[in-house]
Design an enzyme around this catalytic site. Sequence first.
Site, PDB file in Angstrom:
ATOM      1  N   LYS A  38       1.015  -1.032  -0.003  1.00  0.00           N
ATOM      2  CA  LYS A  38       0.048   0.022   0.202  1.00  0.00           C
ATOM      3  C   LYS A  38       0.705   1.297   0.078  1.00  0.00           C
ATOM      4  CE  LYS A  38      -4.007  -1.841   0.325  1.00  0.00           C
ATOM      5  NZ  LYS A  38      -5.092  -1.494   1.043  1.00  0.00           N
ATOM      6  N   GLN A  98      -1.451 -12.128  10.876  1.00  0.00           N
ATOM      7  CA  GLN A  98      -1.577 -11.926   9.353  1.00  0.00           C
ATOM      8  C   GLN A  98      -0.473 -11.994   8.574  1.00  0.00           C
ATOM      9  OE1 GLN A  98      -4.163  -8.477  10.488  1.00  0.00           O
ATOM     10  NE2 GLN A  98      -2.498  -7.085   9.792  1.00  0.00           N
ATOM     11  N   ASP A 133      -2.882  -6.223   0.441  1.00  0.00           N
ATOM     12  CA  ASP A 133      -1.461  -6.733   1.041  1.00  0.00           C
ATOM     13  C   ASP A 133      -1.430  -7.721   2.184  1.00  0.00           C
ATOM     14  OD1 ASP A 133      -2.792  -4.692   2.688  1.00  0.00           O
ATOM     15  OD2 ASP A 133      -1.010  -3.623   3.100  1.00  0.00           O
ATOM     16  N   ASP A 169      -3.575  -8.247  17.996  1.00  0.00           N
ATOM     17  CA  ASP A 169      -4.424  -7.610  17.082  1.00  0.00           C
ATOM     18  C   ASP A 169      -5.613  -8.492  16.811  1.00  0.00           C
ATOM     19  OD1 ASP A 169      -4.294  -5.221  15.280  1.00  0.00           O
ATOM     20  OD2 ASP A 169      -4.564  -6.573  13.676  1.00  0.00           O
ATOM     21  N   ASN A 170      -7.006  -8.040  17.119  1.00  0.00           N
ATOM     22  CA  ASN A 170      -8.168  -8.460  16.664  1.00  0.00           C
ATOM     23  C   ASN A 170      -8.179  -9.945  17.347  1.00  0.00           C
ATOM     24  OD1 ASN A 170      -9.459  -6.222  15.475  1.00  0.00           O
ATOM     25  ND2 ASN A 170      -8.127  -6.590  13.681  1.00  0.00           N
ATOM     26  N   GLU A 198      -6.724  -6.355  22.026  1.00  0.00           N
ATOM     27  CA  GLU A 198      -7.450  -5.299  21.152  1.00  0.00           C
ATOM     28  C   GLU A 198      -8.371  -5.602  20.381  1.00  0.00           C
ATOM     29  OE1 GLU A 198      -7.371  -2.718  17.475  1.00  0.00           O
ATOM     30  OE2 GLU A 198      -6.912  -4.968  17.405  1.00  0.00           O
TER      31      GLU A 198
END
Length: 218
Positions: A38, A98, A133, A169-170, A198
Site C-alpha cells: 500500500k 496476518q 496486501d 491484534d483483533n 485489542e
Amino acid sequence: GRHGTFDDGLALLPEIASLGFDVIYFTPIQPIGRTNRKGKNNSLTAGPDDPGSPYAIGGEEGGHDAIHPELGTLDDFRRFVAACRERNMEVALDFAIQCSPDHPWLKEHPEWFKQRPDGSVKYAENPPKKYEDIVNPDFFCADRAALWAALRDVILFWAGQGVNIFRVDNPHTKPLAFWEWMIKEVQAQYPQVIFLSEAFTRPKLMRGLAKLGFSRSY
C-alpha cells in the site's frame, strides 16, 4: 529523511522514562511485504519510497520471528530491551496474526491458507475495508496443529528476547480455543508474560477473552 533504528530509540529512552512512562510499545517490527504494498492514504499503488503497512508482515527477509532490516539487528533489539529494563520499563510487541503474500509461510506451508480454485490465496477483508496486501491463515486447516504451534512459537521466541507484554491484534476474530491453548502454553514457560486484547466487540465476548487469559483490553 532517514529510517529510524533501535539505536535511535535508545537515545530517547532517558527522556521517555523521565516523563513517567513504563512501557515502550512497538507496532510490528517484522519485515514488510512488497506484493500489493500500500502507498500513502491506503493507495493501491506504492511509490518507491513508501514503506508499506507494518501489518503486512513477512518478506524475503523473514516472517514473524524476523526484524525489519532497516530497524537494526536482533542484537540491537536485545540491547534496546535491556536498556528499557535498566530504566524500569518494559517493551510491548504487537502480535498480529496476518501475513503479506511474501511471508515465508505461504511457500513453506501453503496448506495453512485457504486456496481459491485457481490456486491463489484470498486477501483479507473487513467490509467495507479491503487489505490487498494481507492474507490470513486458516485456523481450521487440515494441518492446524502445526499452524497453532508455529504461532505459539512466535510468542515464545520474542519472550525469549525479554518481551513480557503482547498487544494482540483483533483476538476476537480468531478461535477462542486457540487463545486458551496458546496462552496456557506460553505462561507455562514464561508466567510473567501478559496479553492485551485489542478487540472491538461486545462485552460478553470481551469477558470471554478475559476468562481465557487476556490480562486486560487494549
